[in-house]
Design a protein around this motif. Structure first.
Motif, mmCIF file in Angstrom:
data_model
loop_
_atom_site.group_PDB
_atom_site.id
_atom_site.type_symbol
_atom_site.label_atom_id
_atom_site.label_comp_id
_atom_site.label_asym_id
_atom_site.label_seq_id
_atom_site.Cartn_x
_atom_site.Cartn_y
_atom_site.Cartn_z
ATOM 1 N N ARG A 89 0.949 -1.138 -0.095
ATOM 2 C CA ARG A 89 0.078 0.189 -0.017
ATOM 3 C C ARG A 89 0.944 1.343 -0.068
ATOM 4 N NH1 ARG A 89 -4.976 0.418 2.162
ATOM 5 N NH2 ARG A 89 -5.315 -1.368 1.073
ATOM 6 N N TYR A 90 1.964 1.281 0.858
ATOM 7 C CA TYR A 90 2.819 2.461 0.891
ATOM 8 C C TYR A 90 4.218 2.050 0.593
ATOM 9 C CZ TYR A 90 -1.069 3.721 4.306
ATOM 10 O OH TYR A 90 -2.363 3.762 4.749
ATOM 11 N N ILE A 91 4.771 3.098 -0.144
ATOM 12 C CA ILE A 91 6.037 3.076 -0.602
ATOM 13 C C ILE A 91 6.868 4.372 -0.134
ATOM 14 C CG2 ILE A 91 7.600 2.902 -2.879
ATOM 15 C CD1 ILE A 91 5.068 2.372 -4.439
ATOM 16 N N VAL A 92 7.622 3.780 0.896
ATOM 17 C CA VAL A 92 8.688 4.591 1.683
ATOM 18 C C VAL A 92 10.102 4.692 1.161
ATOM 19 C CG1 VAL A 92 9.585 5.349 3.918
ATOM 20 C CG2 VAL A 92 7.091 4.545 3.680
ATOM 21 N N THR A 93 10.814 5.998 0.897
ATOM 22 C CA THR A 93 11.952 5.979 0.302
ATOM 23 C C THR A 93 13.085 6.357 1.421
ATOM 24 O OG1 THR A 93 11.838 7.962 0.008
ATOM 25 C CG2 THR A 93 11.136 6.654 -1.792
ATOM 26 N N HIS A 94 12.632 7.025 2.348
ATOM 27 C CA HIS A 94 13.495 7.385 3.576
ATOM 28 C C HIS A 94 13.049 7.011 4.774
ATOM 29 C CE1 HIS A 94 14.617 10.050 0.069
ATOM 30 N NE2 HIS A 94 15.701 10.566 1.001
ATOM 31 N N PRO A 95 13.345 5.888 5.433
ATOM 32 C CA PRO A 95 12.830 5.283 6.713
ATOM 33 C C PRO A 95 13.312 6.169 8.081
ATOM 34 C CG PRO A 95 14.603 3.817 5.853
ATOM 35 C CD PRO A 95 14.443 4.777 4.693
ATOM 36 N N GLU A 96 14.299 6.991 7.686
ATOM 37 C CA GLU A 96 14.921 7.629 8.702
ATOM 38 C C GLU A 96 14.091 8.883 9.155
ATOM 39 O OE1 GLU A 96 17.281 9.249 5.015
ATOM 40 O OE2 GLU A 96 16.204 7.379 5.638
ATOM 41 N N MET A 97 12.970 9.127 8.282
ATOM 42 C CA MET A 97 12.129 10.267 8.427
ATOM 43 C C MET A 97 10.834 9.704 9.468
ATOM 44 S SD MET A 97 12.118 12.238 5.052
ATOM 45 C CE MET A 97 11.370 13.760 5.502
ATOM 46 N N LEU A 98 10.908 8.595 9.902
ATOM 47 C CA LEU A 98 9.610 7.873 10.654
ATOM 48 C C LEU A 98 9.567 8.829 11.964
ATOM 49 C CD1 LEU A 98 7.580 6.023 11.501
ATOM 50 C CD2 LEU A 98 9.509 4.387 12.108
ATOM 51 N N PRO A 99 10.618 9.208 12.733
ATOM 52 C CA PRO A 99 10.520 10.008 13.823
ATOM 53 C C PRO A 99 9.682 10.982 13.506
ATOM 54 C CG PRO A 99 12.698 9.199 13.743
ATOM 55 C CD PRO A 99 12.092 9.033 12.548
ATOM 56 N N ILE A 100 9.732 12.038 12.647
ATOM 57 C CA ILE A 100 8.904 13.244 12.340
ATOM 58 C C ILE A 100 7.261 12.621 12.164
ATOM 59 C CG2 ILE A 100 8.745 15.171 10.790
ATOM 60 C CD1 ILE A 100 11.665 14.743 10.048
ATOM 61 N N VAL A 101 7.297 11.594 11.475
ATOM 62 C CA VAL A 101 5.957 11.258 11.292
ATOM 63 C C VAL A 101 5.147 10.702 12.667
ATOM 64 C CG1 VAL A 101 4.440 9.639 10.237
ATOM 65 C CG2 VAL A 101 6.449 10.509 8.969
ATOM 66 N N ARG A 102 6.086 10.080 13.413
ATOM 67 C CA ARG A 102 5.562 9.591 14.627
ATOM 68 C C ARG A 102 5.216 10.664 15.561
ATOM 69 N NH1 ARG A 102 9.455 4.566 15.872
ATOM 70 N NH2 ARG A 102 8.401 2.987 15.212
ATOM 71 N N ASP A 103 6.120 11.803 15.711
ATOM 72 C CA ASP A 103 5.844 13.195 16.195
ATOM 73 C C ASP A 103 4.400 13.495 15.956
ATOM 74 O OD1 ASP A 103 6.754 15.084 18.312
ATOM 75 O OD2 ASP A 103 6.533 16.333 16.489
ATOM 76 N N ARG A 104 3.903 13.917 14.601
ATOM 77 C CA ARG A 104 2.885 14.387 14.398
ATOM 78 C C ARG A 104 1.675 13.373 14.936
ATOM 79 N NH1 ARG A 104 -0.684 13.202 10.035
ATOM 80 N NH2 ARG A 104 -2.166 15.260 9.924
ATOM 81 N N HIS A 105 1.680 12.165 14.706
ATOM 82 C CA HIS A 105 0.848 11.257 15.141
ATOM 83 C C HIS A 105 0.821 11.304 16.687
ATOM 84 C CE1 HIS A 105 0.973 8.410 11.432
ATOM 85 N NE2 HIS A 105 0.653 9.687 11.266
#
Length: 271
Positions: free
Chosen positions: A238-254
């Motif tokens: 479903r999702y195609i992620v190119t930069h796994p190191e950006m997960l903390p930024i997404v987690r912070d928003r969530h």
């Protein structure tokens, strides 16, 4: 059906395919055995790219529904079916909201969001009718998962692409369709998106962007992104992620959203 059957010997259409991520996707699909049609608004680069990778070329303006329909008709007439569609064409315009004009929003949304909507409404029925294992990839951005200063227009378009893609993917699953949808959420890639103004029509001409620096990060080669797309189509992701190191930024928003829900629940319990 094997995973490779979703790509090898399939007919694929890639918009924004003359350069950047689109060209990287087209190259990867071609290498995986697909027959690729690249579509773009820039005729010169489109012809050059098609000749270089051995693809067919059709000019398109994805912000114009009639132009997208013409592209689809041409591909279907030429090949008889369409299996893979990558709604990838996009533009960037970063500026503080106070500097953005209505023309800026119309242009960015017209390409980034309406380009995907036009692509889905035009191609999805054809893929459903003509392919036994079709797949559609919509290019959003990491800016579709979190926001930042200067991204009001761009993030608005990309958040919407994520929502449209997720919704249609669920609807297709519920219907038992043989067609699936992925949403590509790339971070920084070596493309010319910072020079998007070169293709901006006079009808939506606005002030030049005030933030001319793309946020820093690890810039990927477009071909690598294309290979990730091919792998995702084969796997049915479903999702195609190119930069796994950006997960903390997404987690912070969530986490901030979850905290708001928890606060609301606590308020309801408080007499």
């Amino acid at each position: 059906m094997t995973a490779a059957d979703r790509v090898a010997n399939r007919i694929a259409v890639v918009t924004g395919g003359a350069s950047g991520i689109g060209l990287g996707i087209a190259e990867a699909l071609t290498a995986a055995g697909a027959t690729v049609v690249i579509a773009d608004i820039e005729e010169g680069p489109l012809a050059s790219a098609a000749a270089r990778i051995g693809a067919d070329a059709v000019r398109v303006d994805v912000s114009d529904a009639a132009s997208v329909q013409s592209l689809a008709d041409t591909v279907r007439e030429r090949f008889g079916r369409i299996d893979i569609v990558c709604n990838n064409a996009g533009v960037g315009h970063l500026a503080p909201f106070s500097d953005l004009t209505l023309a800026d929003f119309r242009w960015v949304l017209g390409v980034n969001l309406w380009g995907v909507i036009h692509g889905m409404s035009t191609f999805l029925p054809i893929v459903q009718e003509t392919s036994d294992a079709g797949w559609i990839v919509n290019t959003a951005s990491m800016a579709g998962l979190f926001d930042a200063p200067g991204m009001a227009a761009y993030a608005a378009s990309k958040f919407a692409v994520v929502a449209v893609s997720e919704t249609i993917a669920q609807e297709l699953e519920l219907a038992g369709s043989a067609v699936g949808v992925s949403v590509l959420v790339p971070g920084l890639v070596n493309t010319a998106i910072a020079n998007s103004e070169r293709n901006r029509p006079d009808a939506v001409r606005g002030a030049p962007p005030q933030l001319d620096q793309i946020p820093p990060g690890r810039a990927l080669d477009p071909r690598h992104v294309g290979e990730l797309v091919v792998e995702a189509i084969r796997a049915g992701d479903r999702y195609i992620v190119t930069h796994p190191e950006m997960l903390p930024i997404v987690r912070d928003r969530h986490a901030r959203i979850e905290a708001a829900f928890e606060a609301a629940a606590l308020a309801e319990q408080t007499p």
